[in-house]
Design a protein around this motif. Structure first.
Motif, PDB file in Angstrom:
ATOM      1  N   GLU A 133      47.416 -51.774  53.422  1.00 54.26           N
ATOM      2  CA  GLU A 133      46.282 -52.007  52.535  1.00 54.26           C
ATOM      3  C   GLU A 133      45.015 -52.378  53.302  1.00 54.26           C
ATOM      4  O   GLU A 133      43.900 -52.125  52.832  1.00 54.26           O
ATOM      5  CB  GLU A 133      46.611 -53.093  51.505  1.00 54.26           C
ATOM      6  N   LEU A 134      45.164 -52.970  54.486  1.00 55.18           N
ATOM      7  CA  LEU A 134      43.999 -53.313  55.308  1.00 55.18           C
ATOM      8  C   LEU A 134      43.421 -52.076  55.983  1.00 55.18           C
ATOM      9  O   LEU A 134      42.220 -51.805  55.928  1.00 55.18           O
ATOM     10  CB  LEU A 134      44.382 -54.344  56.368  1.00 55.18           C
ATOM     11  N   ILE A 135      44.292 -51.323  56.644  1.00 55.39           N
ATOM     12  CA  ILE A 135      43.813 -50.179  57.434  1.00 55.39           C
ATOM     13  C   ILE A 135      43.371 -49.037  56.528  1.00 55.39           C
ATOM     14  O   ILE A 135      42.349 -48.377  56.783  1.00 55.39           O
ATOM     15  CB  ILE A 135      44.897 -49.746  58.429  1.00 55.39           C
ATOM     16  N   ASP A 136      44.085 -48.807  55.431  1.00 55.64           N
ATOM     17  CA  ASP A 136      43.718 -47.713  54.533  1.00 55.64           C
ATOM     18  C   ASP A 136      42.443 -47.991  53.750  1.00 55.64           C
ATOM     19  O   ASP A 136      41.854 -47.072  53.169  1.00 55.64           O
ATOM     20  CB  ASP A 136      44.858 -47.428  53.551  1.00 55.64           C
ATOM     21  N   ALA A 137      42.006 -49.251  53.726  1.00 57.19           N
ATOM     22  CA  ALA A 137      40.775 -49.583  52.998  1.00 57.19           C
ATOM     23  C   ALA A 137      39.531 -49.060  53.699  1.00 57.19           C
ATOM     24  O   ALA A 137      38.464 -48.948  53.079  1.00 57.19           O
ATOM     25  CB  ALA A 137      40.672 -51.101  52.825  1.00 57.19           C
ATOM     26  N   VAL A 138      39.647 -48.728  54.978  1.00 54.88           N
ATOM     27  CA  VAL A 138      38.483 -48.218  55.723  1.00 54.88           C
ATOM     28  C   VAL A 138      38.190 -46.783  55.280  1.00 54.88           C
ATOM     29  O   VAL A 138      39.093 -45.952  55.156  1.00 54.88           O
ATOM     30  CB  VAL A 138      38.741 -48.265  57.237  1.00 54.88           C
ATOM     31  N   HIS A 139      36.917 -46.487  55.053  1.00 54.70           N
ATOM     32  CA  HIS A 139      36.506 -45.157  54.594  1.00 54.70           C
ATOM     33  C   HIS A 139      36.806 -44.091  55.651  1.00 54.70           C
ATOM     34  O   HIS A 139      36.833 -44.370  56.854  1.00 54.70           O
ATOM     35  CB  HIS A 139      35.000 -45.160  54.275  1.00 54.70           C
ATOM     36  N   GLY A 140      37.017 -42.878  55.198  1.00 49.38           N
ATOM     37  CA  GLY A 140      37.284 -41.760  56.095  1.00 49.38           C
ATOM     38  C   GLY A 140      36.186 -41.586  57.125  1.00 49.38           C
ATOM     39  O   GLY A 140      35.001 -41.566  56.784  1.00 49.38           O
ATOM     40  N   GLY A 141      36.576 -41.465  58.395  1.00 44.58           N
ATOM     41  CA  GLY A 141      35.612 -41.339  59.490  1.00 44.58           C
ATOM     42  C   GLY A 141      35.177 -42.666  60.061  1.00 44.58           C
ATOM     43  O   GLY A 141      34.477 -42.699  61.078  1.00 44.58           O
ATOM     44  N   GLY A 142      35.589 -43.781  59.437  1.00 41.99           N
ATOM     45  CA  GLY A 142      35.193 -45.097  59.941  1.00 41.99           C
ATOM     46  C   GLY A 142      35.957 -45.537  61.170  1.00 41.99           C
ATOM     47  O   GLY A 142      35.544 -46.459  61.868  1.00 41.99           O
ATOM     48  N   LEU A 143      37.091 -44.890  61.443  1.00 36.81           N
ATOM     49  CA  LEU A 143      37.912 -45.204  62.607  1.00 36.81           C
ATOM     50  C   LEU A 143      38.203 -43.917  63.367  1.00 36.81           C
ATOM     51  O   LEU A 143      38.256 -42.839  62.779  1.00 36.81           O
ATOM     52  CB  LEU A 143      39.234 -45.857  62.178  1.00 36.81           C
ATOM     53  N   GLY A 144      38.415 -44.046  64.664  1.00 36.74           N
ATOM     54  CA  GLY A 144      38.780 -42.869  65.455  1.00 36.74           C
ATOM     55  C   GLY A 144      37.991 -42.792  66.735  1.00 36.74           C
ATOM     56  O   GLY A 144      37.376 -43.761  67.180  1.00 36.74           O
ATOM     57  N   GLY A 145      38.003 -41.616  67.346  1.00 40.66           N
ATOM     58  CA  GLY A 145      37.322 -41.382  68.615  1.00 40.66           C
ATOM     59  C   GLY A 145      37.795 -40.070  69.195  1.00 40.66           C
ATOM     60  O   GLY A 145      38.919 -39.627  68.923  1.00 40.66           O
ATOM     61  N   THR A 146      36.976 -39.453  70.006  1.00 48.29           N
ATOM     62  CA  THR A 146      37.280 -38.115  70.519  1.00 48.29           C
ATOM     63  C   THR A 146      38.642 -38.047  71.198  1.00 48.29           C
ATOM     64  O   THR A 146      39.427 -37.132  70.962  1.00 48.29           O
ATOM     65  CB  THR A 146      36.187 -37.673  71.510  1.00 48.29           C
ATOM     66  N   TYR A 147      38.936 -39.010  72.066  1.00 47.72           N
ATOM     67  CA  TYR A 147      40.169 -38.957  72.845  1.00 47.72           C
ATOM     68  C   TYR A 147      41.284 -39.821  72.256  1.00 47.72           C
ATOM     69  O   TYR A 147      42.394 -39.846  72.786  1.00 47.72           O
ATOM     70  CB  TYR A 147      39.910 -39.405  74.281  1.00 47.72           C
ATOM     71  N   GLY A 148      41.013 -40.575  71.193  1.00 51.68           N
ATOM     72  CA  GLY A 148      42.005 -41.498  70.657  1.00 51.68           C
ATOM     73  C   GLY A 148      43.292 -40.790  70.248  1.00 51.68           C
ATOM     74  O   GLY A 148      43.278 -39.840  69.467  1.00 51.68           O
ATOM     75  N   GLY A 149      44.428 -41.265  70.782  1.00 55.84           N
ATOM     76  CA  GLY A 149      45.700 -40.617  70.488  1.00 55.84           C
ATOM     77  C   GLY A 149      45.829 -39.266  71.157  1.00 55.84           C
ATOM     78  O   GLY A 149      46.439 -38.336  70.602  1.00 55.84           O
ATOM     79  N   ASN A 150      45.310 -39.147  72.374  1.00 59.82           N
ATOM     80  CA  ASN A 150      45.419 -37.901  73.127  1.00 59.82           C
ATOM     81  C   ASN A 150      46.865 -37.412  73.130  1.00 59.82           C
ATOM     82  O   ASN A 150      47.789 -38.204  73.291  1.00 59.82           O
ATOM     83  CB  ASN A 150      44.930 -38.140  74.561  1.00 59.82           C
ATOM     84  N   PRO A 151      47.093 -36.115  72.968  1.00 58.17           N
ATOM     85  CA  PRO A 151      48.463 -35.619  72.849  1.00 58.17           C
ATOM     86  C   PRO A 151      49.330 -35.869  74.083  1.00 58.17           C
ATOM     87  O   PRO A 151      50.542 -36.089  73.950  1.00 58.17           O
ATOM     88  CB  PRO A 151      48.280 -34.117  72.590  1.00 58.17           C
TER      89      PRO A 151
END
Length: 461
Positions: A311-329
């Motif tokens: 409920e905390l993390i999903d409350a953030v609007h789409g595009g509010g979290l992330g980064g180009t390399y975040g979670g690189n494969p």
């Protein structure tokens, strides 16, 4: 680890003076190319790493009691991690999960939901570094609560970005000259048993009492209704491997819940079997709202995470979290392989074995080496705090001398602490007993030599 297959000989071997000629030549090249603000603990350059050894470009083989600051938990070239990374690289190195997603990111998130504390519904967002994870945990907490204040603790370390410098306690080398820092960050006292004051009746301050002290300060100076997040390392890392008194973490976590404050556990250094549990919070059954992760997670690949209540993390609007390399494969492939190795090898159990071996030898040495103030830590996260003999005054000069003398004899150790007086041990959890014992004996010899040397001239003996 008797049945563990190593690729390199697990031996301490010195074949040149230190630094050797190739390392010395690389240092000269470095001076002309690399910014001086990037410092290194040792003057030798790595060429190969496996199990519990680092081999330098001159052929010297060092016992590694640092793991690249708790990163190479499964060793620096674990075969399963290498194979997983090679297989992923052969398919693709990057698409950006925010553009064309891929299964590896999802699989890592699923695994973190499974192994992190608590059985509530969880979500994960992946990043590149621990500092990024901390920054985003604060973003999530502020978004969820509508509040802005963040509470941190004395001796804390949370990173080197602008916000995380504000969260970090120690000025040099992390903060000096880099301000102004992010506002609305408030620091309160930590439970530090070795340096804790005593109660009026002469008894030791308990964890619950230390928590009450911190909470009273928050109430008076900030106001609970203004606090978005409390962030704490369950065992502090750079601050000196400080293990709070039992009861401190549960009390802080409960008070946070009671007041609608997001409780964030920074397990970047303590996570992934390092302390003898999957996470240091597990020792007292503390369930954080958000947990920040990095370092040991991906076998040396750069990967970090915020995992926590859906409920905390999903409350953030789409595009509010992330980064180009975040979670690189490629990093995700490394993480899945590294975590599987931790499970298969029972590295939580192995960390507890390392603690028993290390503490038994170090505590025995402390009985007759008066520069050792305390041996502490859990699992494969062990500290030796050095003091001026006859006092509890920090002794950073001795600490630097011990690390240098250990390196001269082929053992890599790290130092830390607000006062610069703590030798910290973070061996790869796949280190063999024989190599670990040899490294500890060299370290103890270095401490004994420094304690007897002129570095202590003028101290009470």
């Amino acid at each position: 680890m008797a049945d563990f297959a190593y690729r390199l000989p697990q031996e301490r071997r010195l074949v040149t003076e230190l630094p050797g000629p190739r390392s010395a030549a690389l240092t000269e090249r470095r001076k002309r190319a690399v910014g001086a603000g990037v410092a290194s603990s040792v003057p030798v350059y790595a060429a190969d790493v496996d199990g519990g050894v680092v081999v330098d470009v001159d052929g010297n083989s060092f016992i590694d009691l640092g793991s690249g600051i708790a990163v190479t938990t499964v060793g620096g070239s674990d075969s399963a991690v290498v194979s997983a990374v090679q297989e992923q690289v052969a398919h693709f190195t990057h698409t950006c999960f925010m553009v064309t997603p891929y299964e590896g990111y999802v699989a890592v998130a699923e695994k973190l939901a499974d192994i992190t504390p608590g059985d509530h519904e969880k979500r994960t967002v992946l990043f590149n570094s621990g500092a990024e994870a901390v920054e985003n945990a604060i973003k999530i907490a502020r978004n969820a609560t509508g509040r802005s204040a963040v509470v941190v603790f004395d001796h804390a370390y949370h990173g080197r970005t602008n916000l995380t410098m504000a969260l970090t306690a120690k000025n040099l080398p992390y903060k000096d000259g880099f301000g102004p820092f992010a506002p609305d960050v408030h620091r309160v006292p930590m439970s530090y048993p070795f340096r804790e004051g005593m109660n009026h009746d002469g008894t030791a301050v308990t964890g619950t009492q230390a928590a009450e002290r911190a909470i009273a300060q928050i109430d008076k100076q900030v106001g609970a209704h203004n606090v978005a997040a409390i962030i704490i390392e369950p065992i502090q890392g750079e601050g000196g491997f400080i293990v709070p008194a039992p009861g401190f973490l549960p009390a802080i976590a409960q008070w946070s819940r009671d007041n609608g404050i997001v409780f964030v556990a920074d397990e970047i250094q303590t996570g992934f079997a390092r302390t003898g549990d999957w996470f240091a919070c597990d020792a007292e059954d503390v369930v954080p709202d958000l947990i920040t992760l990095a370092k040991g997670m991906a076998g040396g690949m750069p990967l970090a995470a915020v995992t926590g209540r859906a409920e905390l993390i999903d409350a953030v609007h789409g595009g509010g979290l992330g980064g180009t390399y975040g979670g690189n494969p490629v990093a995700c492939a490394g993480a899945l392989a590294a975590i599987a190795r931790m499970e298969k090898l029972d590295l939580c159990g192995r960390a507890r074995e390392i603690e028993q071996i290390a503490k038994s030898r170090l505590n025995a040495a402390a009985a007759d080496i008066d520069v050792i103030g305390e041996v502490r830590g859990r699992g494969g996260m062990i500290a030796v705090e050095l003091i001026q003999p006859g006092t509890r005054d920090p002794h950073p000069e001795a600490t630097r001398a011990v690390a240098a003398k250990a390196l001269e004899q082929g053992v890599i150790v790290l130092t830390c602490g607000t006062y610069g007086n703590v030798v910290r041990l973070l061996p790869p959890l796949v280190v063999s007993d024989d190599l670990l014992i040899e490294g500890l004996d060299v370290l103890i010899g270095a401490i004994r030599a420094v304690a007897d040397a002129s570095i202590l001239t003028g101290a009470a003996r």
